[in-house]
Design an enzyme around this catalytic site. Structure first.
Site, PDB file in Angstrom:
ATOM      1  N   ASP A   5       0.848  -1.194   0.000  1.00 22.87           N
ATOM      2  CA  ASP A   5       0.000   0.000   0.000  1.00 22.87           C
ATOM      3  C   ASP A   5       0.882   1.243   0.000  1.00 22.87           C
ATOM      4  O   ASP A   5       1.562   1.544   0.977  1.00 22.87           O
ATOM      5  CB  ASP A   5      -0.892  -0.001   1.252  1.00 22.87           C
ATOM      6  CG  ASP A   5      -1.872   1.166   1.243  1.00 22.87           C
ATOM      7  OD1 ASP A   5      -2.971   0.999   0.675  1.00 22.87           O
ATOM      8  OD2 ASP A   5      -1.533   2.246   1.775  1.00 22.87           O
ATOM      9  N   TYR A  29       3.293   9.767  -0.523  1.00 23.46           N
ATOM     10  CA  TYR A  29       4.417   9.217   0.260  1.00 23.46           C
ATOM     11  C   TYR A  29       5.763   9.418  -0.442  1.00 23.46           C
ATOM     12  O   TYR A  29       6.811   9.231   0.160  1.00 23.46           O
ATOM     13  CB  TYR A  29       4.227   7.722   0.560  1.00 23.46           C
ATOM     14  CG  TYR A  29       2.908   7.333   1.208  1.00 23.46           C
ATOM     15  CD1 TYR A  29       2.097   8.280   1.832  1.00 23.46           C
ATOM     16  CD2 TYR A  29       2.468   6.015   1.202  1.00 23.46           C
ATOM     17  CE1 TYR A  29       0.885   7.924   2.409  1.00 23.46           C
ATOM     18  CE2 TYR A  29       1.266   5.648   1.783  1.00 23.46           C
ATOM     19  CZ  TYR A  29       0.468   6.612   2.377  1.00 23.46           C
ATOM     20  OH  TYR A  29      -0.737   6.248   2.946  1.00 23.46           O
ATOM     21  N   LYS A  64      -2.529   5.929  -4.433  1.00 26.03           N
ATOM     22  CA  LYS A  64      -3.613   6.888  -4.160  1.00 26.03           C
ATOM     23  C   LYS A  64      -3.354   8.212  -4.875  1.00 26.03           C
ATOM     24  O   LYS A  64      -2.205   8.658  -4.987  1.00 26.03           O
ATOM     25  CB  LYS A  64      -3.727   7.137  -2.648  1.00 26.03           C
ATOM     26  CG  LYS A  64      -3.710   5.852  -1.840  1.00 26.03           C
ATOM     27  CD  LYS A  64      -3.907   6.064  -0.356  1.00 26.03           C
ATOM     28  CE  LYS A  64      -3.592   4.779   0.394  1.00 26.03           C
ATOM     29  NZ  LYS A  64      -2.173   4.615   0.766  1.00 26.03           N
ATOM     30  N   HIS A 113      -7.292   9.771  -2.152  1.00 25.90           N
ATOM     31  CA  HIS A 113      -6.653   9.703  -0.833  1.00 25.90           C
ATOM     32  C   HIS A 113      -7.511  10.354   0.269  1.00 25.90           C
ATOM     33  O   HIS A 113      -7.642   9.809   1.350  1.00 25.90           O
ATOM     34  CB  HIS A 113      -5.274  10.384  -0.915  1.00 25.90           C
ATOM     35  CG  HIS A 113      -4.288   9.868   0.084  1.00 25.90           C
ATOM     36  ND1 HIS A 113      -2.944   9.758  -0.171  1.00 25.90           N
ATOM     37  CD2 HIS A 113      -4.447   9.443   1.352  1.00 25.90           C
ATOM     38  CE1 HIS A 113      -2.326   9.279   0.892  1.00 25.90           C
ATOM     39  NE2 HIS A 113      -3.218   9.082   1.837  1.00 25.90           N
TER      40      HIS A 113
HETATM   41  P1  NAD Z   1       0.774   1.494  11.827  1.00 28.90           P
HETATM   42  O1  NAD Z   1      -0.393   1.448  12.743  1.00 28.90           O
HETATM   43  O2  NAD Z   1       0.983   0.413  10.848  1.00 28.90           O
HETATM   44  O3  NAD Z   1       2.059   1.635  12.756  1.00 28.90           O
HETATM   45  C1  NAD Z   1       3.339   1.693  12.226  1.00 28.90           C
HETATM   46  C2  NAD Z   1       4.365   2.006  13.309  1.00 28.90           C
HETATM   47  O4  NAD Z   1       4.237   1.081  14.396  1.00 28.90           O
HETATM   48  C3  NAD Z   1       5.762   1.803  12.750  1.00 28.90           C
HETATM   49  O5  NAD Z   1       6.346   3.061  12.558  1.00 28.90           O
HETATM   50  C4  NAD Z   1       6.520   1.005  13.759  1.00 28.90           C
HETATM   51  O6  NAD Z   1       7.376   1.860  14.463  1.00 28.90           O
HETATM   52  C5  NAD Z   1       5.487   0.513  14.729  1.00 28.90           C
HETATM   53  N1  NAD Z   1       5.383  -0.962  14.645  1.00 28.90           N
HETATM   54  C6  NAD Z   1       5.100  -1.721  13.551  1.00 28.90           C
HETATM   55  N2  NAD Z   1       5.039  -3.015  13.879  1.00 28.90           N
HETATM   56  C7  NAD Z   1       5.278  -3.095  15.210  1.00 28.90           C
HETATM   57  C8  NAD Z   1       5.347  -4.170  16.120  1.00 28.90           C
HETATM   58  N3  NAD Z   1       5.151  -5.423  15.726  1.00 28.90           N
HETATM   59  N4  NAD Z   1       5.607  -3.884  17.425  1.00 28.90           N
HETATM   60  C9  NAD Z   1       5.804  -2.610  17.828  1.00 28.90           C
HETATM   61  N5  NAD Z   1       5.736  -1.547  17.017  1.00 28.90           N
HETATM   62  C10 NAD Z   1       5.487  -1.778  15.704  1.00 28.90           C
HETATM   63  O7  NAD Z   1       0.751   2.939  11.157  1.00 28.90           O
HETATM   64  P2  NAD Z   1       0.815   3.553   9.700  1.00 28.90           P
HETATM   65  O8  NAD Z   1       2.107   3.296   9.046  1.00 28.90           O
HETATM   66  O9  NAD Z   1       0.388   4.954   9.885  1.00 28.90           O
HETATM   67  O10 NAD Z   1      -0.345   2.787   8.913  1.00 28.90           O
HETATM   68  C11 NAD Z   1      -0.122   1.644   8.103  1.00 28.90           C
HETATM   69  C12 NAD Z   1      -0.320   1.974   6.660  1.00 28.90           C
HETATM   70  O11 NAD Z   1      -1.621   2.532   6.441  1.00 28.90           O
HETATM   71  C13 NAD Z   1       0.610   3.068   6.122  1.00 28.90           C
HETATM   72  O12 NAD Z   1       1.929   2.621   5.928  1.00 28.90           O
HETATM   73  C14 NAD Z   1      -0.118   3.471   4.867  1.00 28.90           C
HETATM   74  O13 NAD Z   1       0.096   2.515   3.852  1.00 28.90           O
HETATM   75  C15 NAD Z   1      -1.568   3.439   5.345  1.00 28.90           C
HETATM   76  N6  NAD Z   1      -2.064   4.766   5.769  1.00 28.90           N
HETATM   77  C16 NAD Z   1      -3.022   5.360   5.012  1.00 28.90           C
HETATM   78  C17 NAD Z   1      -3.517   6.604   5.350  1.00 28.90           C
HETATM   79  C18 NAD Z   1      -4.591   7.222   4.521  1.00 28.90           C
HETATM   80  O14 NAD Z   1      -4.931   8.402   4.721  1.00 28.90           O
HETATM   81  N7  NAD Z   1      -5.164   6.515   3.591  1.00 28.90           N
HETATM   82  C19 NAD Z   1      -3.022   7.277   6.482  1.00 28.90           C
HETATM   83  C20 NAD Z   1      -2.040   6.657   7.241  1.00 28.90           C
HETATM   84  C21 NAD Z   1      -1.570   5.390   6.890  1.00 28.90           C
END
Ligand code: NAD
Length: 279
Positions: free
Chosen positions: A46, A51, A76, A109
């Protein structure tokens, strides 16, 4: 290697329920990070124009040697390109940057309800992109039911997915129910609230009892609710941890405990008040 289930979208296209998100992965590290995720077993990536790392995603997909048909790629439309012509051009750029002939899923997005371009116009451009065949499915992100309702009333194609913020502190059951009622798959972004929920005693308690990590418990909760998830991580260990979700189950009480943590707390903006256009 555990098998990730697929979910059928409303046009029959299948999406792996667990993927890998690349928000905040620096562009220069993206090819290597995604290559590692593919090695771990992820087959759904994704990304987004916003990004700045689509080229790295494309590079990793190309170099992996994995059949194109086995990797599901989502991108997106960025906020500055909501006008029809801008959207069509932005899609061409996304495909070129990813080095692909066809994208699996393309999303608006954010709805940006306060800007001078109506997202209904943007959705009509998405429909053109879909009909032209270079994208297997189209959808939206951060749409509330009242935004979706306008698409149902004024356009033809029902979005295949709605990608929204969902985690135990923001269960979003009202939006999820509305999505389901209209054959729209919900994708849960920031599924572990960027780590914020992992220290919650209710979650750590369940994790200890099951011999799992808090992240696995939360991600498993999403999977059992039927949402699509794509946690982000830069380390191989965490990628492996987040991928190991299909050899255990949460019982009804544990599911209810996690859902009961809902406090309507967003980590990101409220789509009704978010009209940001990158400079
Ligand atoms: P997430 O909830 O996936 O958290 C990611 C963070 O949590 C990482 O930086 C890492 O430090 C930590 N982490 C990951 N695995 C872990 C584990 N097993 N134990 C402890 N800590 C851990 O947050 P995200 O990256 O914001 O969301 C995931 C994906 O969603 C994004 O990469 C993106 O692709 C998507 N996203 C979309 C939008 C949107 O507006 N459409 C907004 C934000 C994110």
């Amino acid at each position: 290697m555990a098998t990730v289930p697929s979910i059928a979208l409303n046009n029959g296209v299948e999406i792996p329920q667990l993927g890998f998100g690349v928000y905040q992965v620096p562009p220069e590290e993206t090819a290597e990070t995604v290559a590692t995720a593919l090695e771990v077993g992820y087959r759904h990536i994704d990304t987004a124009e916003m990004y700045g790392n689509e080229k790295g995603v494309g590079e990793a997909v190309a170099r992996s040697g994995i059949d194109r048909g086995e990797i599901f790629v989502t991108s997106k439309l960025n906020n500055g390109f909501h006008r029809r012509d801008d959207a069509l051009r932005a899609f061409d750029r996304t495909l070129a940057d990813l080095g692909l002939d066809q994208l699996d899923l393309f999303l608006i997005h954010w709805p940006l309800p306060g800007i001078d371009v109506d997202y209904v116009e943007t959705w009509k451009a998405m429909e053109e992109i879909y009909r032209d065949g270079r994208c297997r499915a189209i959808g939206v992100s951060n749409f509330k039911p009242h935004h979706l309702q306008r698409l149902f009333d004024e356009t033809e194609v029902v979005p295949a997915v709605n990608q929204i913020e969902v985690h135990p502190y923001l269960a979003q059951d009202d939006v999820r129910a509305f999505d389901a009622e209209h054959q729209i798959v919900t994708e849960a972004w920031s599924p572990i609230a960027q780590g914020k929920v992992l220290g919650d005693p209710a979650i750590t308690g369940i994790a200890e009892r099951l011999g799992r990590t808090p992240a696995q418990v939360v991600l498993r909760w999403h999977v059992q609710r039927g949402d699509v998830v794509f946690p982000k991580s830069s380390s191989r260990e965490r990628m492996e941890e987040n991928f190991a979700l299909f050899d255990f189950e949460l019982d009804r009480d544990d599911m209810a405990t996690l859902t009961g943590l809902d406090r309507g707390e967003r980590t990101g903006p409220d789509p009704d008040n978010f009209n940001y256009i990158p400079g």
